[in-house]
Design a protein around this motif. Structure first.
Motif, PDB file in Angstrom:
ATOM      1  N   LEU A 192       0.845  -1.194   0.000  1.00 23.06           N
ATOM      2  CA  LEU A 192       0.000   0.000   0.000  1.00 23.06           C
ATOM      3  C   LEU A 192       0.878   1.241   0.000  1.00 23.06           C
ATOM      4  O   LEU A 192       1.780   1.382   0.823  1.00 23.06           O
ATOM      5  N   VAL A 193       0.633   2.138  -0.955  1.00 28.38           N
ATOM      6  CA  VAL A 193       1.409   3.368  -1.106  1.00 28.38           C
ATOM      7  C   VAL A 193       0.486   4.558  -0.837  1.00 28.38           C
ATOM      8  O   VAL A 193      -0.603   4.641  -1.414  1.00 28.38           O
ATOM      9  N   HIS A 194       0.926   5.471   0.025  1.00 32.14           N
ATOM     10  CA  HIS A 194       0.086   6.640   0.334  1.00 32.14           C
ATOM     11  C   HIS A 194      -0.223   7.423  -0.928  1.00 32.14           C
ATOM     12  O   HIS A 194      -1.367   7.753  -1.219  1.00 32.14           O
ATOM     13  N   ALA A 212      -0.468  10.460   8.978  1.00 38.81           N
ATOM     14  CA  ALA A 212      -0.810  10.794   7.593  1.00 38.81           C
ATOM     15  C   ALA A 212      -2.320  10.849   7.404  1.00 38.81           C
ATOM     16  O   ALA A 212      -3.081  10.148   8.077  1.00 38.81           O
ATOM     17  N   ILE A 213      -2.742  11.686   6.462  1.00 38.99           N
ATOM     18  CA  ILE A 213      -4.140  11.770   6.043  1.00 38.99           C
ATOM     19  C   ILE A 213      -4.191  11.757   4.512  1.00 38.99           C
ATOM     20  O   ILE A 213      -3.166  11.830   3.831  1.00 38.99           O
ATOM     21  N   ASP A 214      -5.398  11.674   3.976  1.00 36.83           N
ATOM     22  CA  ASP A 214      -5.681  11.821   2.536  1.00 36.83           C
ATOM     23  C   ASP A 214      -4.839  10.920   1.631  1.00 36.83           C
ATOM     24  O   ASP A 214      -4.189  11.397   0.687  1.00 36.83           O
ATOM     25  N   PRO A 215      -4.855   9.611   1.858  1.00 32.36           N
ATOM     26  CA  PRO A 215      -4.106   8.717   0.961  1.00 32.36           C
ATOM     27  C   PRO A 215      -4.762   8.621  -0.411  1.00 32.36           C
ATOM     28  O   PRO A 215      -5.981   8.782  -0.547  1.00 32.36           O
ATOM     29  N   LYS A 216      -3.941   8.347  -1.414  1.00 29.49           N
ATOM     30  CA  LYS A 216      -4.456   8.125  -2.764  1.00 29.49           C
ATOM     31  C   LYS A 216      -4.690   6.646  -3.043  1.00 29.49           C
ATOM     32  O   LYS A 216      -5.171   6.274  -4.107  1.00 29.49           O
ATOM     33  N   CYS A 217      -4.299   5.785  -2.100  1.00 29.86           N
ATOM     34  CA  CYS A 217      -4.665   4.361  -2.137  1.00 29.86           C
ATOM     35  C   CYS A 217      -4.165   3.649  -3.388  1.00 29.86           C
ATOM     36  O   CYS A 217      -4.957   3.124  -4.183  1.00 29.86           O
ATOM     37  N   LEU A 218      -2.861   3.630  -3.572  1.00 29.30           N
ATOM     38  CA  LEU A 218      -2.249   2.943  -4.693  1.00 29.30           C
ATOM     39  C   LEU A 218      -1.495   1.715  -4.191  1.00 29.30           C
ATOM     40  O   LEU A 218      -1.182   1.608  -3.004  1.00 29.30           O
ATOM     41  N   VAL A 219      -1.208   0.806  -5.091  1.00 30.07           N
ATOM     42  CA  VAL A 219      -0.462  -0.404  -4.745  1.00 30.07           C
ATOM     43  C   VAL A 219       0.785  -0.469  -5.607  1.00 30.07           C
ATOM     44  O   VAL A 219       0.701  -0.408  -6.840  1.00 30.07           O
ATOM     45  N   GLY A 220       1.952  -0.568  -4.953  1.00 32.43           N
ATOM     46  CA  GLY A 220       3.191  -0.639  -5.717  1.00 32.43           C
ATOM     47  C   GLY A 220       4.395  -0.340  -4.856  1.00 32.43           C
ATOM     48  O   GLY A 220       4.432  -0.673  -3.668  1.00 32.43           O
ATOM     49  N   ASP A 221       5.383   0.306  -5.460  1.00 34.22           N
ATOM     50  CA  ASP A 221       6.653   0.582  -4.815  1.00 34.22           C
ATOM     51  C   ASP A 221       6.536   1.824  -3.927  1.00 34.22           C
ATOM     52  O   ASP A 221       6.206   2.901  -4.423  1.00 34.22           O
ATOM     53  N   PRO A 222       6.810   1.707  -2.613  1.00 33.99           N
ATOM     54  CA  PRO A 222       6.751   2.889  -1.744  1.00 33.99           C
ATOM     55  C   PRO A 222       7.667   4.020  -2.197  1.00 33.99           C
ATOM     56  O   PRO A 222       7.463   5.176  -1.805  1.00 33.99           O
TER      57      PRO A 222
END
Length: 302
Positions: A192-194, A212-222
């Motif tokens: 999970l990447v912010h 942290a707040i307001d994640p963009k909810c992506l999956v991949g390389d931090p």
């Protein structure tokens, strides 16, 4: 009887301008929706209504919870899965999720205050962001958008935008970004990447120093988060230097060490992101200084 909340005029105008009649309808319905959520979650208002780019935030009190906020976002696929990220993090590195109403794009969240912009020591700020990156790098929930699936679109859009803009970047800078997409694009973990870990999305809290707040909810390389950490107003002076390579590398190393990510991968993904932002900034009329600074960042990270 409780008075309905008042939607800030500036936010209402922003949604009218960006979303037209759909935005106007949503804004009109917001006071009644907030009232419904206050009743559903047994909360009372506790301060002035705030807002960001996509939604409003209402500070609230609940007799069995710490100070909280109700956040309601304008309906969009990008914000639909935000509660899933908070649920996966379970309050470690991010604010806690107390309740969710997905049908309304709404959440009851832990309240936080004061952004990372108040930290004046650049190294300290980078270490905080790096520590959060490390804490937030958990196994991703199923169904979130994967960065690896977007790589072909990134490459296509870069080539098309560069051509349409008359090739404003040196060819070797664009080629370096395309090479990274080709070589690393499909080799990304199920992490999970912010996705947007800039100063304004890192807040001080009572439960932890920073969350942290307001994640963009992506999956991949931090390592993707490095761009928004370094491309920051706090490093404006460095970004404007004629030759910023050494200074930027030093800043990136501080962040990567705290984040426990590979500096080379971070450097390469940051270069890709800078190329994309440099082209996007021209299309969408970013300030000239920001476009030039992003150009330099794209070249410095090669």
């Amino acid at each position: 009887m409780r008075a309905p909340i008042t939607v800030p005029d500036a936010f209402a105008r922003k949604k009218f301008d960006s979303a037209g009649e759909r935005g106007r309808t949503w804004i009109t319905a917001l006071p009644a929706l907030i009232d419904e959520l206050l009743d559903r979650w047994s909360c009372t208002p506790d301060g002035a209504v705030m807002y960001g780019e996509v939604g409003i935030v209402v500070p609230v009190r609940h007799r069995e919870l710490p100070p909280a906020v109700i956040k309601v976002s304008f309906p969009h696929p990008c914000t639909l899965r935000e509660p899933d990220a908070y649920a996966a993090w379970q309050g470690i590195g991010a604010v806690q999720l107390f309740a969710r109403a997905d049908e309304h794009f709404a959440m009851l969240l832990e309240r936080a205050h004061g952004t990372l912009a108040t930290v004046t020591d650049p190294a300290a700020a980078l270490a905080i962001q790096g520590g959060l990156t490390r804490a937030l790098a958990v196994e991703a929930p199923a169904g979130l958008p994967r960065l690896s699936d977007q790589m072909a679109d990134w490459a296509r859009d870069m080539i098309a935008d560069a051509r349409a803009l008359g090739d404003p970047l040196p060819r070797r800078v664009l080629d370096a970004a395309l090479a990274t997409i080709r070589e690393l694009g499909h080799d990304q973990p199920n992490t999970l990447v912010h996705g947007d870990l800039h100063d304004a999305n890192v807040l001080a809290a009572d439960r932890a120093p920073w969350l942290a707040i307001d994640p963009k909810c992506l999956v991949g390389d931090p390592a993707h988060d490095a761009l928004n950490v370094i491309r920051s107003p706090r490093f404006d002076t460095v970004l404007r230097l004629p030759d910023s390579r050494a200074d930027l590398s030093r800043l990136l190393d501080i962040y990567c060490d705290a984040a426990d990510i590979d500096p080379l991968r971070a450097r390469r993904w940051m270069q890709v992101g800078a190329v994309g932002e440099a082209l996007w900034g021209r299309v969408h009329a970013d300030p000239d200084w920001l476009v030039r600074a992003t150009d330099q960042l794209a070249e410095a990270m090669m």
